[in-house]
Each structure stands twice: as C-alpha cells, then as structure tokens.
Design a protein around this motif. Structure first.
Motif, PDB file in Angstrom:
ATOM      1  N   PRO A  45       0.803  -1.224   0.000  1.00 31.49           N
ATOM      2  CA  PRO A  45       0.000   0.000   0.000  1.00 31.49           C
ATOM      3  C   PRO A  45       0.835   1.273   0.000  1.00 31.49           C
ATOM      4  O   PRO A  45       0.312   2.357  -0.245  1.00 31.49           O
ATOM      5  CB  PRO A  45      -0.806  -0.125   1.303  1.00 31.49           C
ATOM      6  N   GLN A  46       2.145   1.144   0.248  1.00 33.17           N
ATOM      7  CA  GLN A  46       3.023   2.317   0.296  1.00 33.17           C
ATOM      8  C   GLN A  46       3.706   2.576  -1.042  1.00 33.17           C
ATOM      9  O   GLN A  46       3.622   3.675  -1.593  1.00 33.17           O
ATOM     10  CB  GLN A  46       4.079   2.145   1.389  1.00 33.17           C
ATOM     11  N   CYS A  47       4.386   1.558  -1.586  1.00 40.37           N
ATOM     12  CA  CYS A  47       5.117   1.743  -2.841  1.00 40.37           C
ATOM     13  C   CYS A  47       4.370   1.177  -4.056  1.00 40.37           C
ATOM     14  O   CYS A  47       4.825   1.323  -5.194  1.00 40.37           O
ATOM     15  CB  CYS A  47       6.511   1.128  -2.743  1.00 40.37           C
ATOM     16  N   PHE A  48       3.252   0.467  -3.781  1.00 37.97           N
ATOM     17  CA  PHE A  48       2.373  -0.082  -4.825  1.00 37.97           C
ATOM     18  C   PHE A  48       3.029  -1.150  -5.687  1.00 37.97           C
ATOM     19  O   PHE A  48       2.543  -1.443  -6.776  1.00 37.97           O
ATOM     20  CB  PHE A  48       1.818   1.039  -5.718  1.00 37.97           C
ATOM     21  N   THR A  49       4.126  -1.718  -5.213  1.00 38.67           N
ATOM     22  CA  THR A  49       4.761  -2.811  -5.962  1.00 38.67           C
ATOM     23  C   THR A  49       3.960  -4.094  -5.762  1.00 38.67           C
ATOM     24  O   THR A  49       3.669  -4.475  -4.629  1.00 38.67           O
ATOM     25  CB  THR A  49       6.204  -3.041  -5.469  1.00 38.67           C
TER      26      THR A  49
END
Length: 272
Positions: A45-49
């Motif tokens: 949810p932070q870097c969307f990887t």
C-alpha cells in the motif's frame, strides 16, 4: 473418523482457512474504500509494488519478509498474519465439529462473513450492506438446501420459513433496541447495521441461537466496555464509541458451536 484421514483433512482445512483469511484482509481494506476486490492484485500500500506469489503465502509470507515490504521496507501490520491464522483455526474447528458435511462448507462461509464484518466494524464503525445482505441470502439458501438434504421439499420449505422468521426476528429485535436506546440516552445508541447483522445471524443460526448469540454479545460488550470506560477520563467517556459487530460475531460463532448443547441443558434445567 479414521485418524489417517482426519489429520491430513484437518491440515487442508487450516490451509484453506488461512488462504480465505488472506482474501478477507483484502475485503476488509478495500470494500469500505469502494475499491475492487480483484484488481489490482495484492501490492504494497506504500510503494504499490505487486507482491510476488511467495510473498503472499498466508502467515509464512509475513514471517519470511520479517514484517516489512521487500521493496520499500515499510512495516506490514501483524494483523494480516493474525487474521490468516485465526481464520485457519476457525475453519479447522468447524471441520472438527461438522466433519465431511454440507454444514462444514456452509459454516465456513458464515464464519468468513462474520470475520470480515467484525474487522470492518472495528475499523470503520460500519457494517457494509453488501456483506450483511448477501449473508442473509446465503443463510436462507443454506437452510433451504440443508432442509432438502434432510428429506425433500417439506423439510426444505420448513427450513426456509424458519430462516426467514429468525432473520425478521433479528432485525426487529435490534431495531427495537436501537430505537428505545436512542430515546433513553438522547443519542444514537446503536447503528442500523447491527440489526442487519442480527438478521444474517438469524438466517444461519435460527431464532434460539440468535437470542443466545445476542446475549453473549451483550455480556461481552458490557464487560469490555466497562473496562474501557474505567480506563478513560470522563470527558473521553462521552466521546467513546464501541463497535458492537465484533461482539455479535463472537457470540454467533460460540452459538454455532455450543448453542444446541447450551439450550438443551437450559431447557432440561427448568423442565418439570
């Protein structure tokens, strides 16, 4: 049941439950936010990887990553593996109780709905209509099929009407409590979603177990709420809001496992 069959079947039940728990984490996060449950695939949810398959293995994936995103090192909440493990245990207990039967499949679905609703209510103080409404429909459908399995159309129709009756009892009971509580306290005492959750519980459990589950929920809520109130200031008490959905979910699961025994013993105790 032969232990040679029971042990591997139990392991499969736990694995299936943990996998369902992983999906429930997605439901709990995305449904209140109005996001698709299927797209995009699981990602940080932070870097969307996007997560790799081995990172997404229930419970073990979090342990392998040591609770942090492989790519940006953002901390991953331990609630994710806890939900997966807990759901696995619940599935295991359901299988241990009902074994190879329609009831096992049905109550796996019921418990999944309860877990998702409990977590969403804890997070957002809401019980989404899509979950409660579909839970009612699935419960009524399950009771219809269960009745058919027991002896054809006549038991099926009886089970159908019993489920509908219990569902109506649930929503009327909690709507009445909500209205009376609001009048007594001068403010909203209970959300409308609790009545819909009670309707769902009635459809799955029947009216007697619904009442038992509600009693357990009220008892747990009173105890936990009392403890929370005693630990907060008077000013904070006036602002304290306690979601009731998690207590209803716990009451429903306990009534599902022990309801018939409790009710039978209660009736025997007061029988003439």
């Amino acid at each position: 049941m032969d232990m040679v069959v029971f042990i591997p079947a139990s392991a499969i039940a736990f694995v299936v439950g943990a996998a369902v728990g992983s999906f429930l984490n997605v439901v709990v996060y995305r449904l209140p936010a109005g996001l698709s449950l299927l797209h995009p695939p699981s990602r940080c949810p932070q870097c969307f990887t996007p997560l790799k398959p081995h990172d997404n293995v229930p419970v073990l994936g979090w342990l392998w990553l040591k609770g942090r995103c492989r790519y940006c090192k953002t901390r991953i909440s331990p609630r994710y593996p806890v939900v997966e493990f807990t759901t696995g245990i619940v599935f295991l207990l359901v299988f241990g109780n009902f074994q190879f039967s329609l009831s096992t499949l049905g109550y796996w679905v019921f418990c999944s709905w309860l877990i998702a609703l409990a977590l969403i209510d804890a997070d957002t103080m809401t019980l989404p209509n899509p979950l409660t409404a579909s839970g009612v429909i699935l419960g009524i459908g399950f009771k219809l099929i269960e009745g058919w399995q027991q002896g054809g159309w006549s038991p099926a129709v009886n089970s159908l009407f019993a489920a509908i009756f219990a569902s109506v009892i649930g929503i009327w009971l909690f709507d009445t409590i909500r209205i009376l509580g609001s009048v007594a306290f001068g403010k909203t005492a209970m959300g409308g979603g609790d009545a819909k959750l009670a309707a769902m519980m009635g459809a799955w459990l029947g009216w007697q177990n619904l009442l038992l589950a509600s009693f357990i929920a009220c008892l747990l809520g009173a105890v936990v709420g009392g403890i929370m109130l005693s630990r907060t200031s008077q000013k904070s008490n006036s602002m304290l809001k306690i979601p009731f959905g998690p207590y209803l979910a716990i009451g429903a699961i306990l009534a599902m496992f022990f309801g018939e025994t409790f009710i039978s013993n209660y009736l025997n105790l007061f029988s003439v």
